[in-house]
Design a protein around this motif. Sequence first.
Motif, PDB file in Angstrom:
ATOM      1  N   GLN A   1      79.821  32.733  46.411  1.00 53.53           N
ATOM      2  CA  GLN A   1      79.793  31.911  45.195  1.00 53.53           C
ATOM      3  C   GLN A   1      80.468  30.566  45.441  1.00 53.53           C
ATOM      4  OE1 GLN A   1      81.657  34.658  42.433  1.00 53.53           O
ATOM      5  NE2 GLN A   1      79.741  34.794  41.295  1.00 53.53           N
ATOM      6  N   GLU A   2      81.518  30.563  46.220  1.00 58.44           N
ATOM      7  CA  GLU A   2      82.256  29.329  46.483  1.00 58.44           C
ATOM      8  C   GLU A   2      81.416  28.350  47.309  1.00 58.44           C
ATOM      9  OE1 GLU A   2      85.400  27.024  45.653  1.00 58.44           O
ATOM     10  OE2 GLU A   2      85.185  29.095  44.981  1.00 58.44           O
ATOM     11  N   ILE A   3      80.518  28.867  48.142  1.00 63.56           N
ATOM     12  CA  ILE A   3      79.679  28.004  48.976  1.00 63.56           C
ATOM     13  C   ILE A   3      78.844  27.063  48.116  1.00 63.56           C
ATOM     14  CG2 ILE A   3      77.710  28.002  50.582  1.00 63.56           C
ATOM     15  CD1 ILE A   3      78.872  30.577  51.788  1.00 63.56           C
ATOM     16  N   TYR A   4      78.449  27.501  46.929  1.00 64.00           N
ATOM     17  CA  TYR A   4      77.603  26.675  46.073  1.00 64.00           C
ATOM     18  C   TYR A   4      78.361  25.497  45.465  1.00 64.00           C
ATOM     19  CZ  TYR A   4      73.734  29.798  46.643  1.00 64.00           C
ATOM     20  OH  TYR A   4      72.705  30.499  47.191  1.00 64.00           O
ATOM     21  N   ARG A   5      79.657  25.433  45.667  1.00 63.19           N
ATOM     22  CA  ARG A   5      80.442  24.283  45.202  1.00 63.19           C
ATOM     23  C   ARG A   5      80.677  23.275  46.320  1.00 63.19           C
ATOM     24  NH1 ARG A   5      84.953  27.608  41.800  1.00 63.19           N
ATOM     25  NH2 ARG A   5      83.492  28.502  40.329  1.00 63.19           N
ATOM     26  N   TYR A   6      80.261  23.605  47.530  1.00 68.18           N
ATOM     27  CA  TYR A   6      80.480  22.724  48.677  1.00 68.18           C
ATOM     28  C   TYR A   6      79.536  21.528  48.607  1.00 68.18           C
ATOM     29  CZ  TYR A   6      83.329  26.126  51.254  1.00 68.18           C
ATOM     30  OH  TYR A   6      84.313  26.968  51.668  1.00 68.18           O
TER      31      TYR A   6
ATOM     32  N   ILE B   1      77.800  19.925  54.164  1.00 70.56           N
ATOM     33  CA  ILE B   1      78.360  21.027  54.956  1.00 70.56           C
ATOM     34  C   ILE B   1      77.943  22.406  54.462  1.00 70.56           C
ATOM     35  CG2 ILE B   1      80.363  19.691  55.691  1.00 70.56           C
ATOM     36  CD1 ILE B   1      81.987  21.265  53.610  1.00 70.56           C
ATOM     37  N   ALA B   2      77.399  22.489  53.274  1.00 73.79           N
ATOM     38  CA  ALA B   2      77.047  23.793  52.703  1.00 73.79           C
ATOM     39  C   ALA B   2      76.059  24.581  53.561  1.00 73.79           C
ATOM     40  CB  ALA B   2      76.509  23.617  51.287  1.00 73.79           C
ATOM     41  N   PRO B   3      75.015  23.970  54.135  1.00 77.30           N
ATOM     42  CA  PRO B   3      74.093  24.771  54.951  1.00 77.30           C
ATOM     43  C   PRO B   3      74.767  25.438  56.152  1.00 77.30           C
ATOM     44  CG  PRO B   3      73.066  22.707  54.353  1.00 77.30           C
ATOM     45  CD  PRO B   3      74.495  22.620  53.914  1.00 77.30           C
ATOM     46  N   MET B   4      75.699  24.743  56.776  1.00 84.95           N
ATOM     47  CA  MET B   4      76.401  25.328  57.922  1.00 84.95           C
ATOM     48  C   MET B   4      77.268  26.500  57.489  1.00 84.95           C
ATOM     49  SD  MET B   4      77.419  21.896  60.009  1.00 84.95           S
ATOM     50  CE  MET B   4      78.008  21.048  58.546  1.00 84.95           C
ATOM     51  N   VAL B   5      77.962  26.331  56.371  1.00 87.75           N
ATOM     52  CA  VAL B   5      78.819  27.395  55.869  1.00 87.75           C
ATOM     53  C   VAL B   5      77.964  28.583  55.418  1.00 87.75           C
ATOM     54  CG1 VAL B   5      80.566  27.984  54.149  1.00 87.75           C
ATOM     55  CG2 VAL B   5      80.573  25.725  55.191  1.00 87.75           C
ATOM     56  N   LEU B   6      76.831  28.297  54.799  1.00 89.56           N
ATOM     57  CA  LEU B   6      75.924  29.364  54.374  1.00 89.56           C
ATOM     58  C   LEU B   6      75.402  30.138  55.583  1.00 89.56           C
ATOM     59  CD1 LEU B   6      74.380  30.761  52.057  1.00 89.56           C
ATOM     60  CD2 LEU B   6      72.563  29.087  52.416  1.00 89.56           C
TER      61      LEU B   6
ATOM     62  N   TRP C   1      68.219  23.581  47.537  1.00 96.18           N
ATOM     63  CA  TRP C   1      68.903  23.529  46.244  1.00 96.18           C
ATOM     64  C   TRP C   1      70.132  22.629  46.318  1.00 96.18           C
ATOM     65  CZ3 TRP C   1      73.833  24.692  44.720  1.00 96.18           C
ATOM     66  CH2 TRP C   1      74.059  24.652  43.358  1.00 96.18           C
ATOM     67  N   PHE C   2      70.806  22.614  47.456  1.00 95.12           N
ATOM     68  CA  PHE C   2      72.022  21.809  47.574  1.00 95.12           C
ATOM     69  C   PHE C   2      71.745  20.326  47.390  1.00 95.12           C
ATOM     70  CE2 PHE C   2      73.370  25.658  49.816  1.00 95.12           C
ATOM     71  CZ  PHE C   2      74.562  25.894  49.157  1.00 95.12           C
ATOM     72  N   SER C   3      70.565  19.862  47.749  1.00 92.36           N
ATOM     73  CA  SER C   3      70.255  18.444  47.575  1.00 92.36           C
ATOM     74  C   SER C   3      69.568  18.159  46.246  1.00 92.36           C
ATOM     75  CB  SER C   3      69.395  17.942  48.734  1.00 92.36           C
ATOM     76  OG  SER C   3      68.195  18.676  48.793  1.00 92.36           O
ATOM     77  N   SER C   4      68.742  19.085  45.757  1.00 92.50           N
ATOM     78  CA  SER C   4      67.979  18.805  44.533  1.00 92.50           C
ATOM     79  C   SER C   4      68.605  19.386  43.269  1.00 92.50           C
ATOM     80  CB  SER C   4      66.563  19.351  44.660  1.00 92.50           C
ATOM     81  OG  SER C   4      66.585  20.764  44.667  1.00 92.50           O
TER      82      SER C   4
END
Length: 106
Positions: free
Chosen positions: A11-16, A20-25, A57-60
Amino acid sequence: AKAYRMRLILQEIYRYPAAIAPMVLQDWIQWGLRCRLAPMVEVAKMLQNHYDGVVRWFSSKLTNGLLEGVNSLFQAAKRKARGYRSEKNIIAMVYVLAGKLNFALK
């Protein structure tokens, strides 16, 4: 406890930030695949299969929630139009349900 911790981290990854979120995901997916908890392995496999859409989703920040809502209205209209003889009646029911028209007499 491990599954709960994994859930919180996911859940926390979606706040990144989107950078960097794709790497953490991807790291979380690898963690989930190595995990011995069957439900978490399933989640990791699902995220791996839909990785491109999740990363987009992270970009749009767009989801298919609106389409699901319209589909729900259409399914309700189909149930209410049961017994009608034409597709025009189903389409009319969708417009009545989705149009949020005010039929109150003043």
